[in-house]
Every structure is written in structure tokens, then in C-alpha cells.
Design an enzyme around this catalytic site. Structure first.
Site, PDB file in Angstrom:
ATOM      1  N   THR A 156      -9.049   8.413   4.456  1.00 36.50           N
ATOM      2  CA  THR A 156      -8.745   9.221   5.636  1.00 36.50           C
ATOM      3  C   THR A 156      -7.513  10.080   5.378  1.00 36.50           C
ATOM      4  O   THR A 156      -6.535   9.625   4.777  1.00 36.50           O
ATOM      5  CB  THR A 156      -8.497   8.331   6.866  1.00 36.50           C
ATOM      6  OG1 THR A 156      -9.641   7.489   7.071  1.00 36.50           O
ATOM      7  CG2 THR A 156      -8.252   9.165   8.111  1.00 36.50           C
ATOM      8  N   LEU A 200      -3.351   4.683   7.679  1.00 38.99           N
ATOM      9  CA  LEU A 200      -4.627   5.373   7.512  1.00 38.99           C
ATOM     10  C   LEU A 200      -5.248   4.841   6.227  1.00 38.99           C
ATOM     11  O   LEU A 200      -4.545   4.649   5.233  1.00 38.99           O
ATOM     12  CB  LEU A 200      -4.425   6.894   7.413  1.00 38.99           C
ATOM     13  CG  LEU A 200      -3.997   7.630   8.692  1.00 38.99           C
ATOM     14  CD1 LEU A 200      -3.770   9.107   8.386  1.00 38.99           C
ATOM     15  CD2 LEU A 200      -5.024   7.470   9.791  1.00 38.99           C
ATOM     16  N   ASP A 201      -6.555   4.601   6.251  1.00 38.11           N
ATOM     17  CA  ASP A 201      -7.181   4.062   5.049  1.00 38.11           C
ATOM     18  C   ASP A 201      -7.151   5.098   3.932  1.00 38.11           C
ATOM     19  O   ASP A 201      -6.856   6.279   4.152  1.00 38.11           O
ATOM     20  CB  ASP A 201      -8.609   3.593   5.326  1.00 38.11           C
ATOM     21  CG  ASP A 201      -9.502   4.695   5.849  1.00 38.11           C
ATOM     22  OD1 ASP A 201      -9.692   5.687   5.139  1.00 38.11           O
ATOM     23  OD2 ASP A 201      -9.997   4.569   6.993  1.00 38.11           O
ATOM     24  N   VAL A 202      -7.464   4.664   2.729  1.00 37.78           N
ATOM     25  CA  VAL A 202      -7.297   5.491   1.552  1.00 37.78           C
ATOM     26  C   VAL A 202      -8.146   6.761   1.600  1.00 37.78           C
ATOM     27  O   VAL A 202      -7.770   7.803   1.034  1.00 37.78           O
ATOM     28  CB  VAL A 202      -7.620   4.664   0.282  1.00 37.78           C
ATOM     29  CG1 VAL A 202      -9.083   4.285   0.253  1.00 37.78           C
ATOM     30  CG2 VAL A 202      -7.192   5.408  -0.972  1.00 37.78           C
TER      31      VAL A 202
END
Length: 389
Positions: free
Chosen positions: A256, A252-254
Site C-alpha cells: 500500500t 501501511l502494508d508493504v
């Protein structure tokens, strides 16, 4: 009838008197013959015992301490007879009893040896069935090192190529070499790898904002830092077992938040990450601004990401809630391409305020799980994720 009994009793008394006249404890008497004793026994037959003593030897040789035991037995015809050896049936029964005793003793010794060695008390067939169906087969050396927590699989391969790993006393430079930690002696930088690998762990984390799903970058906070307390208490809860090397399944991106799976099982991670698993992922996107029907249509039509046209499984505008002023969208995708949900929303002309993943496959993030907290996945949860262990 009375006369016959009296005659038999007289014969037995005569024999007893003859036997009591000499000492059986002396070995020299073992070679003597008995004097002749005649006894008439009433029907069915007359039994004659010839007992005589041999003359005493002038130069007696040293003899072993043997006893002469006379045997009075009844033959097949019912006649009594005297012999110096036991009956054949008696010798056969004694041999069987001796063999049975030796067999029981050997079995007891083998059982004690197995207990001392820690082997399971099961039959060969049961152990063979266990080894064929439940015992872990030999695995690749790089995979074993990663599972033991030495390093990541890629870093483990580098250690092998550098000649810092030995197997059974020889340097091994091939990561594909099949090894069994329980039987093979594996050393990394001079340190012995434990025979028993850590058990498989499966954790579900509610990822907070600002953390990355990687253990290689030091400039940012990794979600693995959230498991420091879990790993510190590992030795107390699992004494004698090495710590597992955990990693995230997917990313998951930073910015999210939400559900991320953490494990030390590489096969499990590969299964969940591979497109063939066809696992759907559900996101809740909080939007800045107003959401119209045309936005929903645009999102449902999809967009092109990395040269591939991606469309969501479903798009839904959630009903407003008093505590949440901004509109929210439920978006379900299954391809899981990089920033797929953000690209879909951006292509529709909307801007995401917050994005949270709440479900993977059949497993939904517990509503009472706080940010930065985790739970252990149970067998039912793993089945909901499509994993059959």
C-alpha cells in the site's frame, strides 16, 4: 529693614572670622570649644553664640581623623542657633538616600547574576505562570529515553531493567520513575543524556510501494530509511540539539502506498492511533476487472474482521479517466483495522491492483508530493488531524 540686614551681615562676618582663626583639619581641634562670641541681631530675636576653646591636653590620646563642622540652623521659632551635629531632617534624608542606593545596587547585582545564569528577566509571578502552564512536567524515565533518541520505549524499559541507566548517581530500575532532563542527571551506559530534549517533529510521507512501516525488521526496507538525508542535515539546521528518534503513526502494508504520518511525539501518535479519535481514512483502490453495482453494495454491507463486523463509511465508484484504464473506488473507513480495505474489497469478489491512502482526518496528501518525499506538518495541519498541542 536696612539696619536689620546690616546687623545680620555683621553677625555672619563675625562668625566667619572666628571660624577662620583655627584649622578644622586637625583632629585635636574637634574636642575644643569655641570662644564666646556675642552678637546682637535685630528682631525677631537676639541670638547668642557661646564659643570657647578647651585647654590643650598634656597627654593627647591618638584620635581618629574627624572633622568638626559647625551647623548654623534656624529652629521652629525662627531663631538661629549653632550646633555641632547636623539637623535631624538632614540625617533622615541621608539615611533614606543611602538605603535607596544600597537597594538599587543589590537589584543591579541580582540582575547581573540572573543574566550570567541565563535566567529569564521576568517577575516571580510570570515565571510561576510559565512553569505551571508551559513548562513540561516530569515524565516517565522510559518516555524520556525514547524521546531523547536512545531507543524505542520498549527497548528503553529493557535498558532500565538491566541496570544500565542511572539517575542522579543511583541506578534506577523503575521505568515509571518521574524525571526532568533539565534538572536530573541521567546516564545511559555511562553517557550523559542531554538536558534539552529534541523538539517535536511532525512529518507527512508519501510512502512508496515495497517499504514497511517498522524499524525493527532488517530483512525489508523501512520507511525510516527515507529520512536518512533529513537526519544527516539535522545538526546543520539545529546545532547543539540531539537528533529526534522518529517512528510511524500506524502502519501501511508493504504493497500500500500513500499518506503515513511520522513523528517523535508519542502522545500525538497514541492520540491518532486510538479508536476514540474517530478519524476517517480515505483510500483509492484500483481494481482489476469490472466493478458493478452489486460489488458496491457488498462492500457497503461490510465484512467480519477478527471477529468484528466492519462497515465502511462510504463507497464510491470514481469516474473513468483517459490515462487510467482500470476502475477506481473511493473507500472511507474510520476503524482502521488491519487490512480492512483489502478485506472489504475481497469479500465483494473483487481483486485490488493498487491501493493508496490519500487522507487522514482533515489532512489530505498533497497532490504534488512525490513518492518517498515528505513535508513538515504545520499547526493548521495538526489541527486538521485533531491534535491540539
Amino acid at each position: 529693614m536696612a539696619a536689620a540686614g546690616a546687623t545680620a551681615a555683621a553677625a555672619v562676618a563675625a562668625a566667619s572670622l572666628a571660624f577662620s582663626s583655627f584649622h578644622l583639619s586637625k583632629p585635636s581641634l574637634a574636642r575644643r570649644h569655641f570662644r564666646s562670641i556675642r552678637s546682637s541681631i535685630s528682631p525677631p530675636s537676639t541670638t547668642e553664640f557661646n564659643i570657647s576653646f578647651a585647654p590643650k591636653s598634656k597627654n593627647p590620646k591618638p584620635q581618629s581623623e574627624t572633622l568638626l563642622i559647625p551647623w548654623i540652623i534656624r529652629d521652629a521659632n525662627g531663631n538661629l542657633k549653632l550646633q555641632s551635629t547636623p539637623p535631624a531632617k538632614y540625617l533622615e534624608d541621608m539615611a533614606k538616600a543611602k538605603a535607596l542606593t544600597a537597594k538599587k545596587k543589590k537589584k543591579k547585582e541580582e540582575s547581573a547574576a540572573r543574566a550570567a545564569a541565563g535566567e529569564p528577566k521576568h517577575s516571580k509571578a510570570a515565571r510561576r505562570f510559565y512553569n505551571e502552564n508551559f513548562r513540561d512536567p516530569p515524565q516517565r524515565l522510559s518516555k524520556v529515553l525514547a524521546a531523547a533518541g536512545v531507543a524505542s520505549r520498549r527497548s528503553s524499559e529493557e535498558l532500565i531493567f538491566e541496570g544500565r541507566v542511572t539517575v542522579n548517581g543511583s541506578v534506577c530500575n523503575t521505568p515509571q520513575t518521574r524525571v526532568d532532563p533539565a534538572r536530573d542527571m541521567i546516564y545511559v551506559n555511562g553517557n550523559r543524556l542531554p538536558k534539552k530534549l529534541p523538539p517535536k517533529v511532525y512529518l507527512a510521507l508519501n510512502k512508496p510501494k515495497g517499504y514497511i512501516c517498522s524499524s525493527g525488521e532488517k530483512e525489508s526496507k523501512s520507511v525510516l530509511f527515507l529520512f536518512d538525508d533529513y537526519l544527516k542535515n539535522w545538526n546543520k539546521q539545529n546545532p547543539g540539539v540531539s537528533k529526534p528518534r522518529i517512528f510511524t503513526v500506524g502502519r501501511l502494508d508493504v504493497a500500500t502506498t500513500g499518506l503515513i504520518i511520522v513523528t517523535n511525539d508519542g502522545d500525538f501518535a497514541q492520540k491518532l492511533s486510538h479508536p476514540s479519535s474517530n478519524l476517517s481514512k480515505e483510500y483509492i483502490a484500483t481494481i482489476d476487472g469490472v466493478v458493478n453495482k452489486r460489488h458496491l453494495i457488498a462492500i457497503s454491507e461490510g465484512t467480519v474482521i477478527d471477529g468484528v463486523h466492519c462497515t465502511p463509511d462510504s463507497v464510491e465508484l470514481l469516474p473513468p479517466q483517459p490515462a487510467i484504464l482500470k476502475p477506481r473506488l473511493r473507500i472511507v473507513v474510520h476503524e482502521g483495522r488491519n487490512h480492512e480495505v483489502r478485506e472489504l474489497v475481497k469479500n465483494a469478489g473483487l481483486q485490488i491492483h493498487a491501493l493508496k491512502r490519500v487522507r487522514i482526518g482533515g489532512f489530505r496528501l498533497p497532490s504534488d508530493l512525490g513518492h518517498g518525499k515528505h513535508v513538515e506538518l504545520k499547526q493548521g495541519d495538526l489541527k486538521a488531524l485533531g491534535w491540539k498541542s
